[in-house]
Design an enzyme around this catalytic site. Structure first.
Site, mmCIF file in Angstrom:
data_model
loop_
_atom_site.group_PDB
_atom_site.id
_atom_site.type_symbol
_atom_site.label_atom_id
_atom_site.label_comp_id
_atom_site.label_asym_id
_atom_site.label_seq_id
_atom_site.Cartn_x
_atom_site.Cartn_y
_atom_site.Cartn_z
ATOM 1 N N ASP A 142 0.893 -33.242 -0.778
ATOM 2 C CA ASP A 142 2.309 -33.013 -1.057
ATOM 3 C C ASP A 142 3.096 -33.118 0.247
ATOM 4 O O ASP A 142 2.752 -32.474 1.248
ATOM 5 C CB ASP A 142 2.515 -31.636 -1.684
ATOM 6 C CG ASP A 142 3.851 -31.525 -2.390
ATOM 7 O OD1 ASP A 142 4.411 -32.565 -2.773
ATOM 8 O OD2 ASP A 142 4.332 -30.395 -2.584
ATOM 9 N N TYR A 144 7.157 -33.494 2.235
ATOM 10 C CA TYR A 144 8.330 -32.624 2.430
ATOM 11 C C TYR A 144 9.503 -33.521 2.811
ATOM 12 O O TYR A 144 10.097 -33.376 3.868
ATOM 13 C CB TYR A 144 7.981 -31.644 3.560
ATOM 14 C CG TYR A 144 8.785 -30.366 3.643
ATOM 15 C CD1 TYR A 144 9.153 -29.649 2.514
ATOM 16 C CD2 TYR A 144 9.132 -29.849 4.895
ATOM 17 C CE1 TYR A 144 9.855 -28.464 2.623
ATOM 18 C CE2 TYR A 144 9.832 -28.662 5.016
ATOM 19 C CZ TYR A 144 10.189 -27.977 3.870
ATOM 20 O OH TYR A 144 10.882 -26.788 3.978
ATOM 21 N N HIS A 149 16.384 -30.077 1.309
ATOM 22 C CA HIS A 149 15.525 -28.968 0.897
ATOM 23 C C HIS A 149 14.956 -28.257 2.122
ATOM 24 O O HIS A 149 14.946 -27.016 2.179
ATOM 25 C CB HIS A 149 14.386 -29.499 0.014
ATOM 26 C CG HIS A 149 13.388 -28.450 -0.375
ATOM 27 N ND1 HIS A 149 13.686 -27.418 -1.239
ATOM 28 C CD2 HIS A 149 12.091 -28.273 0.000
ATOM 29 C CE1 HIS A 149 12.618 -26.649 -1.398
ATOM 30 N NE2 HIS A 149 11.640 -27.145 -0.655
ATOM 31 N N ARG A 158 14.296 -19.102 8.709
ATOM 32 C CA ARG A 158 14.526 -19.145 10.159
ATOM 33 C C ARG A 158 15.987 -19.501 10.414
ATOM 34 O O ARG A 158 16.309 -20.643 10.783
ATOM 35 C CB ARG A 158 13.626 -20.202 10.818
ATOM 36 C CG ARG A 158 12.132 -20.004 10.586
ATOM 37 C CD ARG A 158 11.324 -21.166 11.182
ATOM 38 N NE ARG A 158 11.740 -22.445 10.614
ATOM 39 C CZ ARG A 158 11.267 -22.937 9.482
ATOM 40 N NH1 ARG A 158 10.368 -22.261 8.797
ATOM 41 N NH2 ARG A 158 11.691 -24.094 9.026
ATOM 42 N N GLU A 214 9.598 -27.038 -8.584
ATOM 43 C CA GLU A 214 10.070 -27.955 -7.553
ATOM 44 C C GLU A 214 10.203 -29.352 -8.153
ATOM 45 O O GLU A 214 9.245 -29.873 -8.741
ATOM 46 C CB GLU A 214 9.125 -27.981 -6.345
ATOM 47 C CG GLU A 214 9.179 -26.687 -5.550
ATOM 48 C CD GLU A 214 8.484 -26.780 -4.202
ATOM 49 O OE1 GLU A 214 8.799 -25.949 -3.331
ATOM 50 O OE2 GLU A 214 7.632 -27.676 -4.027
ATOM 51 N N GLU A 216 10.147 -33.044 -8.037
ATOM 52 C CA GLU A 216 9.538 -34.041 -7.164
ATOM 53 C C GLU A 216 9.204 -35.310 -7.941
ATOM 54 O O GLU A 216 9.200 -35.325 -9.178
ATOM 55 C CB GLU A 216 8.236 -33.502 -6.536
ATOM 56 C CG GLU A 216 8.402 -32.218 -5.749
ATOM 57 C CD GLU A 216 7.178 -31.894 -4.906
ATOM 58 O OE1 GLU A 216 6.445 -32.842 -4.514
ATOM 59 O OE2 GLU A 216 6.943 -30.698 -4.635
ATOM 60 N N ASP A 248 5.872 -29.205 -8.691
ATOM 61 C CA ASP A 248 4.959 -28.418 -7.862
ATOM 62 C C ASP A 248 5.325 -26.944 -8.022
ATOM 63 O O ASP A 248 6.035 -26.369 -7.194
ATOM 64 C CB ASP A 248 5.077 -28.876 -6.407
ATOM 65 C CG ASP A 248 4.067 -28.203 -5.498
ATOM 66 O OD1 ASP A 248 2.979 -27.844 -5.988
ATOM 67 O OD2 ASP A 248 4.362 -28.025 -4.314
ATOM 68 N N ARG A 252 6.784 -17.960 -4.991
ATOM 69 C CA ARG A 252 7.454 -17.800 -3.698
ATOM 70 C C ARG A 252 7.063 -16.523 -2.960
ATOM 71 O O ARG A 252 7.025 -16.514 -1.726
ATOM 72 C CB ARG A 252 8.974 -17.835 -3.901
ATOM 73 C CG ARG A 252 9.513 -19.119 -4.504
ATOM 74 C CD ARG A 252 9.215 -20.322 -3.647
ATOM 75 N NE ARG A 252 9.900 -21.523 -4.143
ATOM 76 C CZ ARG A 252 9.709 -22.737 -3.662
ATOM 77 N NH1 ARG A 252 8.844 -22.922 -2.673
ATOM 78 N NH2 ARG A 252 10.357 -23.766 -4.164
ATOM 79 N N GLN A 255 3.676 -17.137 -1.531
ATOM 80 C CA GLN A 255 3.843 -18.120 -0.465
ATOM 81 C C GLN A 255 4.373 -17.483 0.816
ATOM 82 O O GLN A 255 3.934 -17.814 1.928
ATOM 83 C CB GLN A 255 4.787 -19.227 -0.931
ATOM 84 C CG GLN A 255 4.987 -20.353 0.065
ATOM 85 C CD GLN A 255 5.916 -21.442 -0.478
ATOM 86 O OE1 GLN A 255 6.409 -21.350 -1.597
ATOM 87 N NE2 GLN A 255 6.140 -22.472 0.315
ATOM 88 N N LYS A 268 0.539 -22.394 -4.481
ATOM 89 C CA LYS A 268 0.824 -23.732 -4.996
ATOM 90 C C LYS A 268 -0.311 -24.298 -5.862
ATOM 91 O O LYS A 268 -0.066 -25.199 -6.668
ATOM 92 C CB LYS A 268 1.045 -24.698 -3.826
ATOM 93 C CG LYS A 268 2.225 -24.349 -2.924
ATOM 94 C CD LYS A 268 3.502 -24.919 -3.473
ATOM 95 C CE LYS A 268 4.621 -24.830 -2.444
ATOM 96 N NZ LYS A 268 5.852 -25.485 -2.919
ATOM 97 N N THR A 272 0.130 -27.891 -11.089
ATOM 98 C CA THR A 272 1.094 -28.927 -10.723
ATOM 99 C C THR A 272 1.219 -29.849 -11.922
ATOM 100 O O THR A 272 0.224 -30.426 -12.364
ATOM 101 C CB THR A 272 0.622 -29.733 -9.495
ATOM 102 O OG1 THR A 272 0.453 -28.854 -8.380
ATOM 103 C CG2 THR A 272 1.628 -30.813 -9.137
ATOM 104 N N THR A 374 10.162 -31.494 -2.649
ATOM 105 C CA THR A 374 11.338 -31.184 -3.460
ATOM 106 C C THR A 374 12.511 -32.078 -3.077
ATOM 107 O O THR A 374 12.911 -32.128 -1.920
ATOM 108 C CB THR A 374 11.721 -29.710 -3.275
ATOM 109 O OG1 THR A 374 10.582 -28.904 -3.562
ATOM 110 C CG2 THR A 374 12.854 -29.326 -4.204
ATOM 111 N N GLU A 388 16.582 -22.428 -3.937
ATOM 112 C CA GLU A 388 17.851 -22.884 -3.375
ATOM 113 C C GLU A 388 19.028 -22.485 -4.257
ATOM 114 O O GLU A 388 20.052 -21.997 -3.764
ATOM 115 C CB GLU A 388 17.827 -24.400 -3.209
ATOM 116 C CG GLU A 388 16.769 -24.890 -2.230
ATOM 117 C CD GLU A 388 16.499 -26.368 -2.383
ATOM 118 O OE1 GLU A 388 17.249 -27.165 -1.798
ATOM 119 O OE2 GLU A 388 15.546 -26.728 -3.101
#
Length: 443
Positions: A142, A144, A149, A158, A214, A216, A248, A252, A255, A268, A272, A374, A388
């Protein structure tokens, strides 16, 4: 690949339902999949979606309609492989075989096609078929690939440094779990795991309380490469059999606790979901568009950029997320559309994913699956996850019936859809990738 007679928007099929303007599977699409009649009542075999029907490729191969004397050697060999219980053998034959069979199918299914009498007996209503996994997935990676996203999630985790410094230099990915990839329509249970509640220092073991989807696309590898050999960027698409929708599913809260330092694991790998039909890159040819990134961003290294990639490396694929709760289902309400996005917003292309994956000599194999990551867009309404849309659970999403969601509840069903349309080309679609979240099993 290039536009050819199979893309002609004026083509019509003798399968009447394929000519409807809003059908996902017109003659210009011809996606491949695997099915059986009923629950275990017949052997799995490969098929092609045409309108609301499936052309049984195992039966079609036996009908004589695709004999070498009629369609040529490449297409004749391809239809034999494509009629099997998985598409892996067909995938391994390579782009020449895929294109030859697509052309033979297009000609056979057109109005006035001489094989109609043989092939009408090989049609199966989609409503009567059980759609299966299209391929045996040996490995799953997978990526990114949406910077929107990555930034949205990074700002939650962060705030002072939302985008890690490697993001703009290479496609980032992690190795997923192939055994828990399931086909559209298969439900799954809310997973258990360790969770660290906000403000606490000791984790707890419980069912996830922050379940998410997610949005995708999945990229199925066709012909692979040998161990130690890389796939050059401008040859990468020749190794891609086709695309599907991919969800996916993500826990959370699991995670957030387990993700450092090695990234996704149990959050995860419990499920899927992919769509059942694989849309070939040749079918998507009319919907190519330039791949773009901000001029102020660093230029990709030479192995990740080329004139062809910049000029036509992206695809204009419209994406949608729909949600149906148990209450909506009980009251007969249709699923609510909660987000729309487009694959053209991806920061990295599918060719770049393949090139990056193999640049160290990693050997890809027929049936391997890559996830795009995503696919959120620049607008907040184009967010590809509830993480999100709900700003990490801080603000509720209100559905048309008044229900609210921060994360998924038991019995919620999420459906992903995708399609391509533009003036001068025939609309084609991907079908659906649907999955329902069941209550947790006893741990």
């Amino acid at each position: 690949m290039a536009l050819n007679e199979t893309h002609d928007p004026q083509l019509r099929s003798w399968v009447a339902s394929a000519n409807a303007a809003d059908n996902d599977f017109p003659l210009q699409n011809l996606p491949f999949g695997v099915f059986r009649l009923g629950q275990g009542s017949a052997d799995a075999r490969g098929g092609v979606a045409i309108g609301d029907q499936i052309l049984d490729l195992h039966a079609a191969a036996g009908s004589g309609a695709f004999a070498a004397s009629v369609v040529g050697d490449d297409a004749a060999r391809a239809v034999q492989a494509a009629g099997g219980a998985t598409l892996n053998a067909f995938m391994a034959q390579g782009a020449t075989a895929w294109s030859a069979l697509r052309l033979a199918l297009s000609r056979a299914l057109r109005e006035g096609g001489s094989q109609r009498g043989q092939l009408e007996r090989c049609l199966v209503p989609q409503a009567a078929a059980q759609l299966l996994m299209p391929a045996s997935v040996g490995d799953y990676t997978d990526f990114y690939c949406s910077i929107y996203h990555a930034l949205a999630v990074g700002r939650q985790l962060r705030p002072d440094n939302p985008l890690l410094p490697n993001y703009k230099w290479m496609p980032i990915g992690y190795h997923g779990r192939s055994s828990s990839i399931i086909v559209s329509g298969q439900p799954f249970h809310r997973p258990h795991g360790q969770i660290l509640p906000r403000g606490e220092t000791t984790p707890r073991f419980s069912a996830s309380r922050r379940m998410d989807y997610e949005l995708e696309l999945g990229v199925f590898i066709g012909s692979g490469n040998r161990l130690g050999e890389s796939i050059a960027l401008d040859r990468a698409e020749a190794h891609v059999f086709g695309l599907c929708l991919l969800n996916d599913w993500s826990a959370r809260d699991i995670q957030g606790w387990e993700g450092q330092p090695l990234g996704p694991f149990l959050a995860k790998n419990f499920a899927t979901t992919i769509s059942a039909w694989l849309v070939t890159l040749e079918a998507l040819e009319p919907y190519r568009c330039p791949w773009q990134r901000p001029q102020e961003d660093p230029a990709p290294m030479p192995y990740l950029t080329s004139e062809a990639t910049r000029g036509r490396g992206a695809f204009d694929i419209e994406l949608e997320v729909l949600l149906q709760t148990q209450s909506m289902r009980t009251q007969g309400q249709t699923p609510a559309s909660i987000a729309r996005s487009n694959y053209r917003h991806a920061y990295w292309t599918l060719a770049q994913m393949v090139a990056q994956h193999s640049v160290n000599g990693c050997n890809l194999q027929p049936g391997d699956l890559l996830g795009s990551g995503t696919l959120s867009g620049p607008d907040p309404a184009q967010a590809g996850s509830l993480l999100e849309l709900s700003a990490g659970g801080r603000q509720a999403l209100t559905l048309p019936n008044g229900e609210q969601r921060r994360f998924l509840e038991d019995e919620d069903e999420v459906t992903l859809r995708a399609w391509c349309e533009k003036p001068g080309a025939r609309r084609i679609g991907f079908g659906a990738a649907s999955g329902r979240l069941l209550p947790p099993n006893a741990a």
